[in-house]
Design a protein around this motif. Sequence first.
Motif, mmCIF file in Angstrom:
data_model
loop_
_atom_site.group_PDB
_atom_site.id
_atom_site.type_symbol
_atom_site.label_atom_id
_atom_site.label_comp_id
_atom_site.label_asym_id
_atom_site.label_seq_id
_atom_site.Cartn_x
_atom_site.Cartn_y
_atom_site.Cartn_z
ATOM 1 N N LYS A 1 4.003 0.849 -0.059
ATOM 2 C CA LYS A 1 3.877 -0.566 0.330
ATOM 3 C C LYS A 1 2.874 -0.754 1.452
ATOM 4 C CE LYS A 1 8.515 -1.854 -1.072
ATOM 5 N NZ LYS A 1 9.894 -1.969 -0.617
ATOM 6 N N LEU A 2 1.771 -0.029 1.355
ATOM 7 C CA LEU A 2 0.801 -0.017 2.450
ATOM 8 C C LEU A 2 0.058 -1.343 2.537
ATOM 9 C CD1 LEU A 2 -0.216 1.931 4.620
ATOM 10 C CD2 LEU A 2 -2.089 2.502 3.096
ATOM 11 N N GLN A 3 -0.005 -1.867 3.755
ATOM 12 C CA GLN A 3 -0.709 -3.122 3.978
ATOM 13 C C GLN A 3 -1.747 -2.955 5.063
ATOM 14 O OE1 GLN A 3 2.017 -6.228 4.892
ATOM 15 N NE2 GLN A 3 2.925 -6.221 2.847
ATOM 16 N N LYS A 4 -2.882 -3.623 4.854
ATOM 17 C CA LYS A 4 -3.902 -3.688 5.895
ATOM 18 C C LYS A 4 -4.553 -5.059 5.809
ATOM 19 C CE LYS A 4 -6.713 -2.964 9.055
ATOM 20 N NZ LYS A 4 -6.234 -2.881 10.448
ATOM 21 N N SER A 5 -4.409 -5.841 6.876
ATOM 22 C CA SER A 5 -5.054 -7.158 6.888
ATOM 23 C C SER A 5 -6.107 -7.205 7.971
ATOM 24 C CB SER A 5 -4.024 -8.262 7.177
ATOM 25 O OG SER A 5 -2.842 -8.029 6.478
ATOM 26 N N PHE A 6 -7.194 -7.892 7.666
ATOM 27 C CA PHE A 6 -8.201 -8.222 8.675
ATOM 28 C C PHE A 6 -8.127 -9.726 8.849
ATOM 29 C CE2 PHE A 6 -9.775 -4.469 6.477
ATOM 30 C CZ PHE A 6 -10.013 -3.623 7.530
ATOM 31 N N GLY A 7 -7.455 -10.192 9.872
ATOM 32 C CA GLY A 7 -7.253 -11.631 10.007
ATOM 33 C C GLY A 7 -6.511 -12.130 8.770
ATOM 34 N N GLY A 8 -7.121 -13.057 8.042
ATOM 35 C CA GLY A 8 -6.445 -13.601 6.867
ATOM 36 C C GLY A 8 -6.663 -12.775 5.610
ATOM 37 N N LEU A 9 -7.610 -11.833 5.679
ATOM 38 C CA LEU A 9 -7.951 -11.074 4.474
ATOM 39 C C LEU A 9 -7.031 -9.879 4.306
ATOM 40 C CD1 LEU A 9 -10.148 -10.508 2.178
ATOM 41 C CD2 LEU A 9 -11.053 -8.865 3.826
ATOM 42 N N ARG A 10 -6.393 -9.789 3.141
ATOM 43 C CA ARG A 10 -5.532 -8.642 2.887
ATOM 44 C C ARG A 10 -6.303 -7.596 2.103
ATOM 45 N NH1 ARG A 10 0.039 -11.401 1.043
ATOM 46 N NH2 ARG A 10 0.621 -12.249 3.071
ATOM 47 N N ALA A 11 -6.796 -6.593 2.814
ATOM 48 C CA ALA A 11 -7.567 -5.539 2.152
ATOM 49 C C ALA A 11 -6.629 -4.663 1.327
ATOM 50 C CB ALA A 11 -8.311 -4.709 3.180
ATOM 51 N N LEU A 12 -5.443 -4.413 1.862
ATOM 52 C CA LEU A 12 -4.425 -3.677 1.125
ATOM 53 C C LEU A 12 -3.168 -4.533 1.131
ATOM 54 C CD1 LEU A 12 -4.856 -0.071 2.602
ATOM 55 C CD2 LEU A 12 -5.714 -0.951 0.418
ATOM 56 N N ASP A 13 -2.637 -4.739 -0.054
ATOM 57 C CA ASP A 13 -1.542 -5.693 -0.170
ATOM 58 C C ASP A 13 -0.318 -5.005 -0.769
ATOM 59 O OD1 ASP A 13 -0.103 -7.977 -0.126
ATOM 60 O OD2 ASP A 13 -1.263 -9.035 -1.660
ATOM 61 N N GLY A 14 0.271 -4.110 -0.001
ATOM 62 C CA GLY A 14 1.504 -3.460 -0.439
ATOM 63 C C GLY A 14 1.284 -2.451 -1.551
ATOM 64 N N THR B 1 -6.700 7.939 6.310
ATOM 65 C CA THR B 1 -7.252 8.888 7.283
ATOM 66 C C THR B 1 -7.119 8.394 8.721
ATOM 67 O OG1 THR B 1 -9.430 7.910 6.919
ATOM 68 C CG2 THR B 1 -8.939 9.915 5.717
ATOM 69 N N GLY B 2 -6.526 7.206 8.907
ATOM 70 C CA GLY B 2 -6.235 6.760 10.262
ATOM 71 C C GLY B 2 -7.350 5.974 10.921
ATOM 72 N N PHE B 3 -8.445 5.717 10.189
ATOM 73 C CA PHE B 3 -9.505 4.924 10.817
ATOM 74 C C PHE B 3 -9.074 3.475 10.950
ATOM 75 C CE2 PHE B 3 -13.435 2.366 10.674
ATOM 76 C CZ PHE B 3 -13.928 2.748 11.901
ATOM 77 N N TYR B 4 -8.389 2.977 9.939
ATOM 78 C CA TYR B 4 -7.768 1.657 10.064
ATOM 79 C C TYR B 4 -6.310 1.863 10.408
ATOM 80 C CZ TYR B 4 -11.714 -0.385 7.437
ATOM 81 O OH TYR B 4 -12.947 -0.793 7.023
ATOM 82 N N ARG B 5 -5.785 0.976 11.244
ATOM 83 C CA ARG B 5 -4.372 1.019 11.573
ATOM 84 C C ARG B 5 -3.639 0.182 10.532
ATOM 85 N NH1 ARG B 5 -2.055 2.280 16.674
ATOM 86 N NH2 ARG B 5 -4.157 2.697 17.388
ATOM 87 N N ALA B 6 -2.683 0.781 9.841
ATOM 88 C CA ALA B 6 -1.943 0.049 8.820
ATOM 89 C C ALA B 6 -1.179 -1.103 9.463
ATOM 90 C CB ALA B 6 -0.978 0.983 8.104
ATOM 91 N N THR B 7 -1.154 -2.249 8.781
ATOM 92 C CA THR B 7 -0.375 -3.362 9.326
ATOM 93 C C THR B 7 1.024 -3.391 8.720
ATOM 94 O OG1 THR B 7 -1.704 -4.738 7.836
ATOM 95 C CG2 THR B 7 -2.155 -4.912 10.170
ATOM 96 N N GLY B 8 1.283 -2.508 7.766
ATOM 97 C CA GLY B 8 2.623 -2.436 7.192
ATOM 98 C C GLY B 8 2.704 -1.273 6.225
ATOM 99 N N GLY B 9 3.936 -0.824 5.933
ATOM 100 C CA GLY B 9 4.112 0.264 4.986
ATOM 101 C C GLY B 9 4.018 1.618 5.640
ATOM 102 N N THR B 10 4.157 2.671 4.827
ATOM 103 C CA THR B 10 4.118 4.024 5.377
ATOM 104 C C THR B 10 3.239 4.936 4.531
ATOM 105 O OG1 THR B 10 6.115 4.547 4.130
ATOM 106 C CG2 THR B 10 6.401 4.037 6.460
ATOM 107 N N ILE B 11 2.740 5.978 5.171
ATOM 108 C CA ILE B 11 1.990 7.018 4.478
ATOM 109 C C ILE B 11 2.655 8.344 4.823
ATOM 110 C CG2 ILE B 11 -0.271 8.070 4.145
ATOM 111 C CD1 ILE B 11 -1.379 5.542 5.715
#
Lengths: 280, 255
Positions: B10-23, B52-62
């Motif tokens: 359920k990995l999530q990564k958002s940049f402001g309003g943009l969801r680059a990774l959506d669960g 790889t940790g360059f982006y900080r996940a905004t949700g979920g786990t690895i």
Amino acid sequence: MISDQLFFTGINVLLAWSVYIGLVTGSLSFAQGAFMAFGCYGAGVLTVKFGWPLLPACLVSAILSAMIAAVLGYPALRLRGVYLILVTIGITFCARVALENIDYVGGVGGFGGMRGADLNAVIVAVLIVGAFLLWFSFSPLQRICDAVREDDRVASSLAINVTFIRLLGFSAGAAIAAIAGALYGHYMNFVRPESFDVLLSIYVVLYVVLGGTNNMLGPLIGATLMTLLPEYFRVLAEWRPTVFGLAILAMLLFRPLGLLAFRLVTAHASVSAPRKSGSL
Amino acid sequence: MKQPILEVRKLQKSFGGLRALDGINLDIHEGEVVGLIGPNGAGKTALLNTVTGFYRATGGTILFQNQDITHRPMHEIGRLGIGRTFQNIRLFRRMTVLENALVAFRPFADHPLRSLIAYRERRMAIARAMHWLELLQLADKVDRIASSLSYGDARRLEIARALVGEPSLLLLDEPAAGMNENETRRLVDDIAIVRRHVRAIVLIEHDMDLIRSLSDRLVAMDYGRKIVEGASAEVLNHPEVLKAYLGTDTEETVS
């Protein structure tokens, strides 16, 4: 007179190297004035107030200076480029103001009574620091620093702790600047907080930019030329800042990487192995 | 079934309003080569960057080899054994080919201060680096400056450099991008060799021939989500995938 000139050349070479070692890890520091002041006052207190000999006082103030740099650097080195430059300039300002307000070391009036450093002391310091830097230049650590400087993101993907490497460079620079400061103070006998003005930090960075930032000889040449040349063009003494500025401009235009721009290669494939030539 | 090497939950990564990774969920198993496909902006590189940790996940786990690496710093993730290459080749351009490879030598990268006095390990480091450089046919170019390499050689050096770090999971971000047909064919052979030396490979690629010949399994992404997963032929002909690539309903674009 000549020994004065050589002494100040040695001090400036040490300071230029202290900037260089930070630059090797990609951090440009204008805080060398502060660390020099710390080394000078720290060692001065130990020799004048506690009667220590110069050598241990010098070493202890260098170690303390490195520790302070590590504490300041941990938050500061998260910043890059122009922001880091501003923070390091801020450190130099703060150090000066702080010293002006500490009566124990004379405040604005200055601090005196330090003695014991001569030309030989600074020559020994330059030789030791130079030998260390030369040894470092051919080590795997130099390569790791180069990697951090060139692309910190790739370096960390290769298991390199970029924060640690940057702190290492910043602290080593602070230690070398502190040694230069201690020797300077014990040669001059008397210093004032304004001796460690931000302008000094700027000059030192310019030595390095002029000499070259890619190898340890660049700062040596840059600092030596820029300390000795004005002495031999006395006529130009008043124009020193102007000549300096023009020299920098000319360098940026014609040799943006400095007088000595080469980079030393840190490893070669084993010479004994049969070298394959051409393509397979 | 065995525990996967990499488990993305359920990995999530958002940049402001943009969801680059959506669960997104993803499992990578021992011995697999998994192809990651999807249109530009689907979140493939964002997924690699988050793992790889360059982006900080905004949700979920690895989870990597059963360890939670979601919020670990990049170099620690590298130390645990995830290696990668970059979409736009990122070599240390001023270093020689050999030096590039040596930077990744783990004993030095892990203990940089000790590397100052570790003379015996320096030979070992060169031997390790040469081993991978030979495997990727760069042995005759070791003393060249990295910026002088041809495109294909630069790509191979990036892979060799990652391998010197002896990763168990290798992430390749568009290794064939910008390569000509010959270079791509050579790359397919190289990756086929490389896969014997790592536990698993994740491959982002737009070259469908390369993807087909190398991947055991394909994962198609769009809008930060996994849309289809399975065998190559199945995924590549899946209506959802065609829709994602062509941007319209499949009925209208059947030719």
